[in-house]
Motif scaffolding. Structure first.
Motif, short mmCIF file in Angstrom:
data_model
loop_
_atom_site.label_atom_id
_atom_site.label_comp_id
_atom_site.label_asym_id
_atom_site.label_seq_id
_atom_site.Cartn_x
_atom_site.Cartn_y
_atom_site.Cartn_z
N ASN A 65 -26.29 8.02 -4.34
CA ASN A 65 -27.69 7.90 -4.74
C ASN A 65 -28.46 9.17 -4.40
O ASN A 65 -29.20 9.71 -5.24
CB ASN A 65 -28.30 6.69 -4.03
CG ASN A 65 -29.75 6.45 -4.41
OD1 ASN A 65 -30.05 5.82 -5.42
ND2 ASN A 65 -30.67 6.94 -3.60
N ILE A 106 -27.34 12.16 -6.64
CA ILE A 106 -27.87 12.06 -8.01
C ILE A 106 -29.35 12.41 -8.04
O ILE A 106 -29.82 13.12 -8.94
CB ILE A 106 -27.62 10.65 -8.59
CG1 ILE A 106 -26.12 10.42 -8.76
CG2 ILE A 106 -28.34 10.48 -9.92
CD1 ILE A 106 -25.75 9.00 -9.13
N HIS A 160 -19.69 7.63 -15.53
CA HIS A 160 -18.40 6.95 -15.63
C HIS A 160 -17.54 7.60 -16.72
O HIS A 160 -17.99 7.74 -17.86
CB HIS A 160 -18.62 5.46 -15.95
CG HIS A 160 -17.44 4.59 -15.68
ND1 HIS A 160 -16.29 4.65 -16.43
CD2 HIS A 160 -17.21 3.66 -14.72
CE1 HIS A 160 -15.42 3.76 -15.97
NE2 HIS A 160 -15.95 3.15 -14.92
N VAL A 182 -22.71 6.25 -19.75
CA VAL A 182 -23.92 5.85 -19.04
C VAL A 182 -24.99 5.36 -20.01
O VAL A 182 -25.16 5.91 -21.11
CB VAL A 182 -24.48 7.01 -18.19
CG1 VAL A 182 -24.91 8.19 -19.08
CG2 VAL A 182 -25.63 6.55 -17.31
N PHE A 239 -29.96 2.96 -9.98
CA PHE A 239 -28.68 3.49 -10.42
C PHE A 239 -27.64 2.38 -10.29
O PHE A 239 -27.54 1.74 -9.24
CB PHE A 239 -28.25 4.68 -9.56
CG PHE A 239 -29.18 5.87 -9.62
CD1 PHE A 239 -29.66 6.34 -10.84
CD2 PHE A 239 -29.59 6.50 -8.46
CE1 PHE A 239 -30.51 7.43 -10.90
CE2 PHE A 239 -30.45 7.60 -8.51
CZ PHE A 239 -30.91 8.06 -9.73
N PHE A 260 -23.61 1.30 -10.47
CA PHE A 260 -22.30 1.92 -10.29
C PHE A 260 -21.16 0.92 -10.50
O PHE A 260 -21.27 -0.25 -10.11
CB PHE A 260 -22.15 2.49 -8.87
CG PHE A 260 -23.17 3.54 -8.52
CD1 PHE A 260 -22.92 4.89 -8.79
CD2 PHE A 260 -24.37 3.20 -7.92
CE1 PHE A 260 -23.86 5.86 -8.45
CE2 PHE A 260 -25.30 4.17 -7.56
CZ PHE A 260 -25.05 5.50 -7.84
N LEU A 312 -21.50 6.29 -12.18
CA LEU A 312 -22.76 5.81 -12.74
C LEU A 312 -22.54 5.21 -14.14
O LEU A 312 -21.99 5.87 -15.02
CB LEU A 312 -23.72 7.00 -12.82
CG LEU A 312 -25.19 6.75 -13.10
CD1 LEU A 312 -25.82 5.91 -11.99
CD2 LEU A 312 -25.92 8.08 -13.23
N VAL A 352 -28.75 3.95 -15.79
CA VAL A 352 -29.95 4.47 -15.11
C VAL A 352 -31.12 3.64 -15.63
O VAL A 352 -31.42 3.67 -16.83
CB VAL A 352 -30.16 5.96 -15.43
CG1 VAL A 352 -31.46 6.45 -14.80
CG2 VAL A 352 -28.98 6.79 -14.94
#
Length: 214
Positions: free
Chosen positions: A58, A61, A78, A83, A193, A195, A204, A207
């Motif tokens: 976290n 990012i 990912h 994402v 975020f 995951f 990730l 978002v």
């Protein structure tokens, strides 16, 4: 007779001393061998709790967003699922903007504009490049100084939050900035975020921005 007894006692003491010396040397050699074997054994990996791993991700990012380092941000995406970006707390996979990691990298270096969704209240379409969306919408507030939460929703308003339904096996973070007294606390903002694990590492997959909606 006394001389014989004295001689016998001396010989016995000498023999005992030699045996003790041999045992001591053997113990010493055994210790050296044991130490050598122990030294060559591989160290056991330290298991880091998931919550600690995710908190570190976290923070990393957030750092990439603050410094606008899009190339670094892309490495957290990912590798198979890509994402998704949701403008608000209600995630809509059918209409929210989604990128594979390769497409994100490809278009983030261009001025190509995408429609990210409709603004709450006005219905106006938000059309921006990837760079501008990350700067103007995702990181619209300095979330580096926000309150951090793991698998907990702090920001809540009058809109639905379906994150756990869309990503049932995922873990998520929330970076929360409380609203001000001037606006009755309604000007709060959250950046989440999401995951998922891939080959032993977390990446990730979404978002999600959230705020009070009308």
């Amino acid at each position: 007779m006394k001389n014989y007894l004295l001689l016998f006692s001396v010989l016995a003491l000498l023999n005992c001393s030699k045996e003790n010396s041999a045992v001591s040397e053997s113990t010493k050699n055994s210790t050296v061998i044991t130490d050598e074997k122990t030294k060559n054994l591989p160290e056991k990996p330290v298991k880091i709790p998931v919550s600690a791993q995710i908190k570190e991700l976290n923070e990393e990012i957030l750092d990439t967003l603050k410094s606008r380092d899009i190339a670094a941000f892309a490495q957290f995406i990912h590798p198979e699922k890509g994402v998704l970006f949701s403008m608000y707390g209600y995630v809509e996979p059918a209409t929210d903007k989604h990128f594979s990691r390769s497409d994100f990298i490809k278009y983030s270096n261009t001025n190509t504009k995408f429609t990210w969704g409709a603004k709450d209240g006005t219905g106006q379409q938000l059309v921006l490049s990837i760079q501008d969306y990350l700067a103007d919408w995702v990181f619209k507030k300095n979330f580096s100084g926000a309150a951090y939460y793991f698998n907990v929703f702090k920001g809540s308003g009058n809109s639905l939050n379906n994150l756990k339904t869309i990503y049932p096996g995922a873990v998520f973070t929330e970076n929360y900035i409380a609203g001000t007294e001037e606006y009755g606390g309604l000007d709060w903002n959250s950046l989440r975020f999401v995951f998922e694990k891939h080959e032993g590492k977390y990446f990730l997959v979404a978002v999600v921005n959230d705020q009070w909606t009308v």
